[in-house]
Design a protein around this motif. Sequence first.
Motif, PDB file in Angstrom:
ATOM      1  N   ALA A  52      -1.717   7.276   8.985  1.00  0.00           N
ATOM      2  CA  ALA A  52      -2.471   8.482   8.614  1.00  0.00           C
ATOM      3  C   ALA A  52      -3.969   8.224   8.691  1.00  0.00           C
ATOM      4  O   ALA A  52      -4.740   9.104   9.100  1.00  0.00           O
ATOM      5  N   ALA A  53      -4.407   7.036   8.327  1.00  0.00           N
ATOM      6  CA  ALA A  53      -5.832   6.710   8.393  1.00  0.00           C
ATOM      7  C   ALA A  53      -6.313   6.640   9.837  1.00  0.00           C
ATOM      8  O   ALA A  53      -7.441   7.054  10.141  1.00  0.00           O
ATOM      9  N   TYR A  61     -10.250   4.766   0.987  1.00  0.00           N
ATOM     10  CA  TYR A  61      -9.840   4.163  -0.282  1.00  0.00           C
ATOM     11  C   TYR A  61      -8.320   4.055  -0.378  1.00  0.00           C
ATOM     12  O   TYR A  61      -7.787   3.035  -0.807  1.00  0.00           O
ATOM     13  N   ALA A  62      -7.603   5.097   0.050  1.00  0.00           N
ATOM     14  CA  ALA A  62      -6.136   5.069   0.026  1.00  0.00           C
ATOM     15  C   ALA A  62      -5.607   4.000   0.976  1.00  0.00           C
ATOM     16  O   ALA A  62      -4.614   3.321   0.669  1.00  0.00           O
ATOM     17  N   LEU A  63      -6.285   3.834   2.120  1.00  0.00           N
ATOM     18  CA  LEU A  63      -5.868   2.809   3.084  1.00  0.00           C
ATOM     19  C   LEU A  63      -6.031   1.409   2.493  1.00  0.00           C
ATOM     20  O   LEU A  63      -5.122   0.587   2.582  1.00  0.00           O
ATOM     21  N   VAL A  64      -7.179   1.151   1.878  1.00  0.00           N
ATOM     22  CA  VAL A  64      -7.422  -0.165   1.288  1.00  0.00           C
ATOM     23  C   VAL A  64      -6.430  -0.439   0.173  1.00  0.00           C
ATOM     24  O   VAL A  64      -5.883  -1.542   0.055  1.00  0.00           O
ATOM     25  N   ALA A  68      -3.681  -3.433   0.285  1.00  0.00           N
ATOM     26  CA  ALA A  68      -3.683  -4.461  -0.767  1.00  0.00           C
ATOM     27  C   ALA A  68      -2.319  -4.548  -1.436  1.00  0.00           C
ATOM     28  O   ALA A  68      -1.824  -5.645  -1.725  1.00  0.00           O
ATOM     29  N   SER A  69      -1.695  -3.407  -1.671  1.00  0.00           N
ATOM     30  CA  SER A  69      -0.364  -3.393  -2.276  1.00  0.00           C
ATOM     31  C   SER A  69       0.663  -4.043  -1.352  1.00  0.00           C
ATOM     32  O   SER A  69       1.517  -4.822  -1.795  1.00  0.00           O
ATOM     33  N   THR A  70       0.578  -3.737  -0.075  1.00  0.00           N
ATOM     34  CA  THR A  70       1.490  -4.332   0.904  1.00  0.00           C
ATOM     35  C   THR A  70       1.272  -5.838   1.007  1.00  0.00           C
ATOM     36  O   THR A  70       2.238  -6.616   1.060  1.00  0.00           O
ATOM     37  N   GLU A  71       0.016  -6.253   1.020  1.00  0.00           N
ATOM     38  CA  GLU A  71      -0.289  -7.685   1.090  1.00  0.00           C
ATOM     39  C   GLU A  71       0.268  -8.428  -0.115  1.00  0.00           C
ATOM     40  O   GLU A  71       0.861  -9.507   0.025  1.00  0.00           O
ATOM     41  N   LEU A  72       0.119  -7.856  -1.304  1.00  0.00           N
ATOM     42  CA  LEU A  72       0.652  -8.480  -2.511  1.00  0.00           C
ATOM     43  C   LEU A  72       2.169  -8.579  -2.463  1.00  0.00           C
ATOM     44  O   LEU A  72       2.750  -9.609  -2.828  1.00  0.00           O
TER      45      LEU A  72
END
Length: 96
Positions: A52-53, A61-64, A68-72
């Motif tokens: 979507a980005a 901000y939603a992309l970051v 970050a959530s996916t990376e964690l």
Amino acid sequence: MDVRSSAIAQLYQNARPATQPAPQTNGGGEAFTKVAKDFAETVKNGENTAKAAMAGDADPYALVQALASTELAVETAVTVRDKVVEAYQEILRMPV
């Protein structure tokens, strides 16, 4: 001291062998399934937000936040995998 062979045989028969696993009351398999589904959902949400980005439909901000959530989630899965492999290797090193 009165020792009855039938009482001892009954106790022996009712005893759970050491090799038989104890019955699970908390549903350990269900918990693992839930964790795996949550992981897959987190990765999918990250991918959808990234798409979507790129199309200009999501704010940065939603992309970051999604990345970050996916990376964690991925780092956690890799850490758990490493611990499982390490435990398996320790079991293989045990003398039989």
